[in-house]
Design an enzyme around this catalytic site. Structure first.
Site, PDB file in Angstrom:
ATOM      1  N   SER A   1       0.819  -1.199   0.000  1.00  0.00           N
ATOM      2  CA  SER A   1       0.000   0.000   0.000  1.00  0.00           C
ATOM      3  C   SER A   1       0.857   1.255   0.000  1.00  0.00           C
ATOM      4  CB  SER A   1      -0.913  -0.002   1.227  1.00  0.00           C
ATOM      5  OG  SER A   1      -1.270   1.319   1.570  1.00  0.00           O
ATOM      6  N   LYS A   2       0.389   2.250  -0.675  1.00  0.00           N
ATOM      7  CA  LYS A   2       1.113   3.511  -0.769  1.00  0.00           C
ATOM      8  C   LYS A   2       1.196   4.196   0.597  1.00  0.00           C
ATOM      9  CE  LYS A   2       0.452   8.173  -2.296  1.00  0.00           C
ATOM     10  NZ  LYS A   2      -0.605   9.159  -2.282  1.00  0.00           N
ATOM     11  N   ARG A   3       0.215   3.930   1.419  1.00  0.00           N
ATOM     12  CA  ARG A   3       0.096   4.678   2.663  1.00  0.00           C
ATOM     13  C   ARG A   3       0.944   4.165   3.826  1.00  0.00           C
ATOM     14  NH1 ARG A   3      -2.742   8.281   0.924  1.00  0.00           N
ATOM     15  NH2 ARG A   3      -4.336   7.898  -0.621  1.00  0.00           N
TER      16      ARG A   3
END
Length: 519
Positions: A253-255
């Site tokens: 995930s990017k987050r």
RNA sequence: GGCCCCGUCGUCUAGCCAGGUCAGGACACAGGCCUUUCAAGCCUGCAGCACGGGUUCAAAUCCCGUCGGGGUCACCA
């Protein structure tokens, strides 16, 4: 049948590495089978600035060589390729579903359904909507509307029986219809939801193979229900395992960058990139400058072919030995049958290994072209400077495989700095010049030898220095480290004679003098 | 929690469908060689069939179960 696949990103402003892998597999499958690859934008009415948010996605795909036969900027016979512009067709489909009795107008309020859901949960029972506000006749509608209610359209899902989804990667996957809900497909304001829109668009665009990430597998029953209700022929499905976090099986995930930074290899990947980005004046905003996002690799100077090669091997393999693929070879070899079922975790080290391997194949001349923009952006080389280009070429050749990504050229920034601005690595200076026995004296003598040199090419310097070493009765190691530090300020670098030759006589002498003055 | 998917070295994987050569390769790691440093290269090594039952002369491979991990359960896409 003509193979048609699609990649349908929503315009989020960045291209996720997992998304790229999905796009790549769709693209490879289409190319392999002489079909077409469609790019469709799954935007929604709410989204603003679609164009701006789309740009990095289109650029990323193009950079990687994933071209689309139909879609934004190229058009195609099924225009428009923006989901938001196809709303009329979605609404018509919703209406047909209602007319066919496969869906119904539902006047429940969100809270009312929510209450039912919670009650079921509390009773530890499977939630089944009571259909209490279902309206199947004009009279029902009128009655609910007189209460001030508004209708959404819900699927009238079967409550018994099984569904078997033939999946090209997973085989037959069985679902119980009873586990499914009466999903909403159209809001009270008439706008339609993703699942309906997606099924309608896929059909309208004659998509033959729906290749997408595994997370959509659970959503497939409702999509099949919609497709069947609309009388569509079903596409073939293939659900890809997703790309997982380094050393884990959780979806990347990017987050969660903070978490990944705790991984040594990942942190190293980021730091290496940061160093380059900072030198060329890029903002290293973690929201965009992030190895989960494709831009990162382009900015730092990775080869698109290396990224593609690595990503292709993440979940797919040809056999037990072939790992190095160019894009044409991938197109030639790709098949869905050989796609793995298990998620594959992202390994920064292995990515770098592919990058190195691909970089090896780039001819020096081409490498100069890759590398030059970094020197220009860092303000080390004026744009379009012929002399500098020749120097860069010599450095690139001397550095050889030490330049792993284009931005690594900045490791040799000192070649471009004025002699009096060279900074010395304190530790190296201490060890190789101040503390090393006789180093300063030898350096002084060698300086005079160099000053008298007629030819200043690497081979001549090699002879010269070896002659000096012999005359002095020392080992070459006793002097060469000292020269390196004096001339480059660093303890490491490529071949010493290449280094001196590229620097040129004048610079070498100036730098040695400067070092001697610092002893 | 329900449903669905998945499970071979640390990581990517081959082998599984059509059981039978020390479970093969790559990356990483460790050591060595080479060497003016670094990088590369070469050599060697370390390391895995999640577990338990079956079936079979023989199981990573077939069957059952267990455990573990993940995904999904919206009027998001």
């Amino acid at each position: 049948m003509i193979v048609r696949t699609r990649f349908a990103p929503s315009p989020t402003g960045y291209l996720h590495i997992g998304g790229v892998r999905t796009a790549l597999f769709c693209w490879l499958f289409a190319r392999r089978n002489g079909g077409q690859f469609v790019l469709r934008i799954d935007d929604t009415d709410q989204q603003r600035n679609v164009e701006a948010a789309l740009k990095p996605i289109l650029e990323g795909l193009r950079w990687l060589g994933i071209d689309w036969d139909e879609g934004p900027e190229v058009g195609g016979k099924f225009e428009p390729y923006y989901q938001s512009q196809r709303a009329d067709r979605h609404r018509a489909a919703a209406a047909r579903l209602v007319a066919a009795g496969q869906a119904y107008r539902d006047y429940a309020k969100t809270e009312e359904v929510q209450a039912e859901r919670e009650a079921a949960e509390k009773a530890k029972q499977q939630f089944v909507y009571s259909r209490r506000w279902m309206a199947e006749t004009p009279e029902d509608c009128a009655r609910f509307e007189s209460e001030g209610r508004q209708a959404v359209v819900r699927l009238k899902m079967p409550r018994e029986g099984k569904l078997v989804i033939p999946d090209l990667i997973r085989g037959d996957v069985e679902f119980d219809w009873a586990r499914e809900q009466d999903h909403v497909v159209q809001r009270a304001d008439g706008s339609c939801l993703y699942h309906l829109a997606s099924v309608v668009d896929d059909h309208d665009m004659e998509i033959s193979h729906v290749i997408r990430a595994e997370e959509h597998l659970s959503n497939t029953p409702r999509q099949i229900f919609i497709a069947q209700g609309l009388g569509y022929e079903l596409p073939q499905y293939a659900h890809l395992p997703f790309v997982a976090e380094p050393g884990s099986k959780v979806k990347l995930s990017k987050r969660k960058l903070d978490k990944y930074l705790k991984n040594k290899d990942f942190a190293q990947l980021v730091q290496h990139g940061q160093k380059i980005a900072e030198a060329v004046g890029l903002t290293v905003d973690m929201d965009t400058f992030n190895p989960v996002i494709v831009d990162f690799y382009e900015q730092v100077g990775y080869l698109p072919g290396a990224i593609v090669n690595y990503l292709a091997l993440l979940g797919w393999s040809l056999d037990d030995k072939t790992e190095h693929f160019g894009i044409p070879q991938l197109v030639e070899a790709f098949s869905l049958e050989r796609v793995n079922k298990a998620p594959a975790s992202f390994d920064p080290k292995k990515l770098m290994a592919f990058q190195e391997r691909h970089m090896l194949e780039v001819p020096a001349e081409e490498k100069v072209g890759l590398v030059l923009p970094y020197l220009e952006k860092a303000g080390l080389v004026p744009r379009g400077d012929e002399t500098a280009t020749i120097k860069v070429r010599r450095i690139v050749e001397a550095a050889g495989d030490r330049i792993k990504v284009a931005g690594d050229i900045l490791d040799y920034a000192d070649f471009f700095k004025p002699d009096n601005e060279l900074s010395y690595d304190e530790k190296a200076f201490e060890k190789r010049i101040r503390k090393a026995e006789d180093a300063a004296d030898l350096l002084k003598k060698l300086r005079e030898v160099l000053a008298g040199a007629e030819a200043f090419d690497a081979a001549s310097l090699d002879r010269l220095v070896h002659g000096f070493v012999e005359a002095e009765g020392i080992n070459i190691g006793q002097i060469i480290h000292a020269i390196r530090v004096a001339a480059t300020g660093k303890a490491v670098g490529f071949g010493m004679f290449d280094t001196l030759a590229i620097l040129g006589k004048e610079s070498c002498l100036a730098r040695i003098d400067r070092a001697l003055a610092m002893v």
